[in-house]
Scaffold this motif. Structure first.
Motif, PDB file in Angstrom:
ATOM      1  N   LEU A 142       0.846  -1.192   0.000  1.00  0.00           N
ATOM      2  CA  LEU A 142       0.000   0.000   0.000  1.00  0.00           C
ATOM      3  C   LEU A 142       0.883   1.243   0.000  1.00  0.00           C
ATOM      4  CD1 LEU A 142      -2.619  -1.095   2.686  1.00  0.00           C
ATOM      5  CD2 LEU A 142      -2.867  -1.148   0.191  1.00  0.00           C
ATOM      6  N   PRO A 143       0.666   2.159  -0.898  1.00  0.00           N
ATOM      7  CA  PRO A 143       1.441   3.408  -0.887  1.00  0.00           C
ATOM      8  C   PRO A 143       1.208   4.168   0.406  1.00  0.00           C
ATOM      9  CG  PRO A 143       0.218   3.152  -2.946  1.00  0.00           C
ATOM     10  CD  PRO A 143      -0.301   2.120  -2.024  1.00  0.00           C
ATOM     11  N   VAL A 144       2.270   4.822   0.877  1.00  0.00           N
ATOM     12  CA  VAL A 144       2.167   5.573   2.130  1.00  0.00           C
ATOM     13  C   VAL A 144       1.116   6.666   2.015  1.00  0.00           C
ATOM     14  CG1 VAL A 144       3.408   7.043   3.755  1.00  0.00           C
ATOM     15  CG2 VAL A 144       4.545   5.050   2.737  1.00  0.00           C
ATOM     16  N   LEU A 145       1.066   7.344   0.854  1.00  0.00           N
ATOM     17  CA  LEU A 145       0.070   8.412   0.665  1.00  0.00           C
ATOM     18  C   LEU A 145      -1.341   7.845   0.715  1.00  0.00           C
ATOM     19  CD1 LEU A 145       1.760  10.502  -2.198  1.00  0.00           C
ATOM     20  CD2 LEU A 145       1.590  11.063   0.251  1.00  0.00           C
ATOM     21  N   ALA A 146      -1.495   6.642   0.193  1.00  0.00           N
ATOM     22  CA  ALA A 146      -2.817   6.020   0.206  1.00  0.00           C
ATOM     23  C   ALA A 146      -3.250   5.695   1.632  1.00  0.00           C
ATOM     24  CB  ALA A 146      -2.803   4.763  -0.648  1.00  0.00           C
ATOM     25  N   LEU A 147      -2.269   5.339   2.474  1.00  0.00           N
ATOM     26  CA  LEU A 147      -2.600   5.030   3.884  1.00  0.00           C
ATOM     27  C   LEU A 147      -3.181   6.256   4.569  1.00  0.00           C
ATOM     28  CD1 LEU A 147       0.456   2.850   5.014  1.00  0.00           C
ATOM     29  CD2 LEU A 147      -1.861   2.087   4.470  1.00  0.00           C
ATOM     30  N   ARG A 148      -2.595   7.406   4.272  1.00  0.00           N
ATOM     31  CA  ARG A 148      -3.062   8.627   4.925  1.00  0.00           C
ATOM     32  C   ARG A 148      -4.433   9.040   4.400  1.00  0.00           C
ATOM     33  NH1 ARG A 148       2.422  10.573   4.317  1.00  0.00           N
ATOM     34  NH2 ARG A 148       1.736  11.941   2.625  1.00  0.00           N
ATOM     35  N   ASP A 149      -4.641   8.809   3.097  1.00  0.00           N
ATOM     36  CA  ASP A 149      -5.881   9.277   2.475  1.00  0.00           C
ATOM     37  C   ASP A 149      -7.077   8.366   2.745  1.00  0.00           C
ATOM     38  OD1 ASP A 149      -4.418  11.368   1.508  1.00  0.00           O
ATOM     39  OD2 ASP A 149      -4.068  10.433  -0.470  1.00  0.00           O
ATOM     40  N   ARG A 150      -6.807   7.109   3.058  1.00  0.00           N
ATOM     41  CA  ARG A 150      -7.898   6.145   3.150  1.00  0.00           C
ATOM     42  C   ARG A 150      -8.371   5.881   4.591  1.00  0.00           C
ATOM     43  NH1 ARG A 150      -5.305   1.745  -1.126  1.00  0.00           N
ATOM     44  NH2 ARG A 150      -5.119   3.189  -2.886  1.00  0.00           N
ATOM     45  N   GLY A 151      -7.937   6.688   5.523  1.00  0.00           N
ATOM     46  CA  GLY A 151      -8.407   6.541   6.900  1.00  0.00           C
ATOM     47  C   GLY A 151      -7.963   5.225   7.538  1.00  0.00           C
ATOM     48  N   VAL A 152      -6.666   4.999   7.519  1.00  0.00           N
ATOM     49  CA  VAL A 152      -6.133   3.753   8.072  1.00  0.00           C
ATOM     50  C   VAL A 152      -5.909   3.892   9.577  1.00  0.00           C
ATOM     51  CG1 VAL A 152      -4.224   2.115   7.989  1.00  0.00           C
ATOM     52  CG2 VAL A 152      -5.036   3.199   5.897  1.00  0.00           C
ATOM     53  N   ARG A 153      -6.304   2.844  10.322  1.00  0.00           N
ATOM     54  CA  ARG A 153      -6.061   2.861  11.767  1.00  0.00           C
ATOM     55  C   ARG A 153      -5.827   1.429  12.269  1.00  0.00           C
ATOM     56  NH1 ARG A 153     -11.108   2.044  14.594  1.00  0.00           N
ATOM     57  NH2 ARG A 153     -12.851   1.905  13.119  1.00  0.00           N
ATOM     58  N   ILE A 154      -5.174   1.350  13.453  1.00  0.00           N
ATOM     59  CA  ILE A 154      -4.880   0.064  14.091  1.00  0.00           C
ATOM     60  C   ILE A 154      -5.855  -0.144  15.243  1.00  0.00           C
ATOM     61  CG2 ILE A 154      -3.182  -1.239  15.439  1.00  0.00           C
ATOM     62  CD1 ILE A 154      -2.414  -1.091  12.578  1.00  0.00           C
ATOM     63  N   VAL A 155      -6.442  -1.328  15.317  1.00  0.00           N
ATOM     64  CA  VAL A 155      -7.395  -1.659  16.372  1.00  0.00           C
ATOM     65  C   VAL A 155      -6.945  -2.953  17.055  1.00  0.00           C
ATOM     66  CG1 VAL A 155      -9.779  -2.247  16.940  1.00  0.00           C
ATOM     67  CG2 VAL A 155      -9.290  -0.536  15.170  1.00  0.00           C
ATOM     68  N   SER A 156      -6.884  -2.937  18.410  1.00  0.00           N
ATOM     69  CA  SER A 156      -6.568  -4.138  19.183  1.00  0.00           C
ATOM     70  C   SER A 156      -7.811  -4.597  19.920  1.00  0.00           C
ATOM     71  CB  SER A 156      -5.439  -3.863  20.185  1.00  0.00           C
ATOM     72  OG  SER A 156      -4.256  -3.471  19.518  1.00  0.00           O
TER      73      SER A 156
END
Length: 383
Positions: free
Chosen positions: A54-68
């Motif tokens: 995944l492109p880094v820019l795409a990570l920022r634009d697509r609302g990426v988050r980590i959930v535990s």
């Protein structure tokens, strides 16, 4: 042109493989990383963006988050790089106390694409715990007649670390009377045992101080210690002992009644009941028993009635000392009575003339006299 086409084909195939790999990993939750425990907050765990393609820019634009799953979020995604980093202190022993393999799971959610990627992080152990004993001081009581080779279980050390960082060995320091044996338990755990290597003697040493050391396999190794105090319990292996086989005492015949003529204490190296001594006459005549009294607690011989040299000038006694375990010793006591000038000469007329002639010659025997003094020696000599 053909070469450019071939290069474009290879790139398409590589991209297709990467997409398929990412899809397979996401489907099976196989994004897997490994990180040591106790790493500082913000420590690098894995390059999620690269591994998922995944492109880094795409990570920022697509609302990426980590959930535990739990309440504590141990990981976070650093948006500028696409790196998975630690978000909190991770204590392997606290999280996975009884587990050999410690794994934390989280999910990477890409909200813009409605995709979820499973991430699994293995938490590896570091040697952050030393072996420790629940009881840092232990007391063992061993009777001195215990046979060499006897074994006594010791408290095991605990080390929450795993693998080589966990408990690996025991070592005993102390004296020559004891050695260490380590038995393997059913689960592979080590069980230390104290072995009596040399016979004990309470009279020689009533206590033995030992140190049990537990070590792990870290580099450098960490250790924990426990002190072991062995109390040697007494056995009745010593009889009372008189310092002499025979005692002699000279006593004037006019010594007051109730006087202590002689005190003969015996000694016993044992303790407690085994070392408590009582005294008695083993051999004594009827006459002597009316004259002498023995204190059963102290061994003192006292005078019950007046002595009379003329009645008896010497007395022989046999005395015994016995402990609470039935062991004993005997000794002889000779009481010599010293004469005192306590008798006056006694004069008696054995024969005498009832009359004598006036012309009797000088030197004529008039009477026969008998003089007796019951004293002896110079006290009995009369003139």
């Amino acid at each position: 042109m053909c070469a450019a086409g071939r290069r474009w084909g290879r790139q398409q195939r590589a991209l297709l493989c990467a997409v398929l790999l990412a899809a397979w990993q996401a489907a099976w939750g196989q994004l897997r990383y490994s990180v040591p425990e106790e790493m500082p907050k913000g420590s690098f765990v894995g390059d999620v963006a690269k591994d998922l393609g995944l492109p880094v820019l795409a990570l920022r634009d697509r609302g990426v988050r980590i959930v535990s799953a739990g309440s504590t979020q141990y990981f976070a995604l650093y948006g500028k790089t696409g790196h998975l980093v630690t978000a909190a202190r991770i204590d392997r022993e606290q999280l996975c106390e009884e587990l050999q393999q410690c794994v934390l799971r989280c999910e990477l959610i890409v909200e813009g694409e409605m995709q979820i990627y499973g991430i699994q992080v293995d938490i590896t152990d570091i040697n952050d715990n030393a072996p420790s004993f629940r009881e840092p001081e232990t007391e063992l009581k061993i009777i001195e007649t215990t046979a060499p080779g006897s074994r006594f279980p010791l408290t095991e050390a605990q080390d929450p670390d795993s693998g080589r960082n966990s408990l690996q060995s025991y070592e005993l320091s102390g004296d020559e009377h004891f050695s260490l044996a380590v038995q393997a338990g059913p689960g592979g755990d080590q069980r230390p045992e104290l072995v009596l290597a040399k016979a004990l003697d309470r009279e020689e040493a009533a206590f033995h101080e030992l140190v049990l050391r537990a070590s792990d396999g870290g580099d450098p190794a960490r250790t924990g210690t426990a002190r072991i105090r062995v109390t040697v319990l007494d056995a009745n292996d010593n009889a009372p002992v008189f310092s002499q086989a025979e005692y002699t005492v000279r006593v004037p015949e006019d010594v007051p009644v109730g006087s202590t003529l002689l005190s003969i204490p015996a000694t016993d190296a044992d303790e407690g009941l085994n070392g408590e001594i009582k005294y008695s006459f083993k051999k004594i005549t009827e006459k002597s028993s009316q004259i002498f009294q023995l204190d059963s607690d102290t061994g003192a011989i006292k005078l019950l009635r007046s002595l009379d040299f003329e009645e008896g000038d010497s007395y022989k006694l046999e005395m015994q000392a016995h402990d609470g375990g039935g062991l004993f010793d005997t000794t002889k006591v000779v009481v010599t009575v010293v004469d005192v000038n306590d008798n006056v000469p006694e004069i008696s007329v054995r024969s005498a003339l009832s009359e004598i002639s006036e012309d009797a010659l000088s030197g004529t025997v008039v009477a026969l006299l008998h003089v007796r003094d019951r004293d002896s020696g110079a006290n009995g000599e009369v003139s």
